[in-house]
Design an enzyme around this catalytic site. Structure first.
Site: not given
Ligand code: PXP
Length: 248
Positions: A15, A18, A51, A53, A57, A78, A109, A159, A196
């Site tokens: 992901n 960030h 994602h 959003r 952001r 996402e 999330t 998921e 997550h």
């Molecule tokens: N899966 C989903 C559905 C999420 O919303 C997120 C966070 O954006 C992640 C996975 C990844 O989580 P993390 O950034 O804590 O690894």
């Protein structure tokens, strides 16, 4: 899956939200999520997750357009189940869409989708995604009844939210919930993903759950990349997952 891969190999999707968070701190051009996706893929990521959003952001619309064109593995978008996002997904047709709950005030999330609420909207959203050949997934709490409800709504995948496990520092009950939900999901024919809060340090027990085909990991990889670089951060995670899969 190519025949040369070990049978139980689990997919790692990175992901890259960030990376965009850092860019948005200056509202400039770097670091580029597109470049991050390329580095992750070269380092062994099986897919790229982003994602978009509602409040934009981190990831921007232009990033998703860009990623849809350049990702060579799998793009997992996402998004909330809104008309705006469904239209975007139908237009860009990412390989996979994971529907997530979204609240503006949340830091990330925070919970899984409430599959008993707004059932018609979720059912319609999933049907629209499935109709254009997108692998549809619902981000849900690791709970057997919620897994079963996801199938009834028309999801092809779920998921499982690993937040309770990772924030509970490996809490055995949270891990058991993940195992039970993954087993039930696979049994009823859903593809099972998870994510997550996963890190190199805590990913092992989740990676070892045989029914979990795919992990989505973001924050810990981008954080670790500050010290060792993005490619190495991806390789470290891959190694931790593979070791857990081998039972090492
Ligand atoms: N899966 C989903 C559905 C999420 O919303 C997120 C966070 O954006 C992640 C996975 C990844 O989580 P993390 O950034 O804590 O690894």
């Amino acid at each position: 899956m190519p025949a040369t891969e070990p049978r139980r190999r689990q997919r790692l999707y990175i992901n890259i939200d960030h990376v965009a968070t850092i860019r948005q701190a200056r509202r400039g051009l770097e670091p580029s999520p597109r470049e991050a996706a390329r580095v992750c893929e070269l380092a062994g990521a099986d897919g790229i997750t982003a994602h978009l959003r509602e409040d934009r952001r981190h990831i921007q619309d232009a990033d998703i357009h860009d990623l849809a064109g350049v990702v060579r593995t799998v793009l997992n978008l996402e998004m909330a189940c809104t008309e705006e996002m469904l239209l975007l997904a139908e237009r860009l047709q990412p390989h996979q869409v994971t529907l997530v709950p979204e609240r503006r005030e949340e830091v990330t999330t925070e919970g899984g989708l409430d599959v008993t609420h707004d059932v018609e909207r979720l059912r319609d959203g999933l049907a629209r995604l499935n109709a254009v050949g997108i692998r549809s997934s619902l981000f849900i709490a690791p709970d057997v009844a919620t897994v079963e409800a996801s199938l009834a709504l028309g999801a092809l995948a779920v998921e499982l939210h690993t937040g309770p496990y990772s924030h509970g520092r490996g809490d055995p009950a949270a891990l058991r919930a993940l195992r039970d939900s993954a087993a039930r999901g696979a049994e009823i024919g859903l593809a099972v993903h998870a994510g997550h809060g996963l890190t190199v340090a805590n990913v092992g027990p989740v990676a070892a759950i045989p029914e979990i085909e795919e992990l989505n990991i973001g924050h810990s990889v981008v954080s670790r990349s500050v010290f060792v670089g993005l490619a190495e951060a991806v390789r470290e995670l891959r190694a931790a997952m593979d070791a857990a899969r081998r039972g090492a």
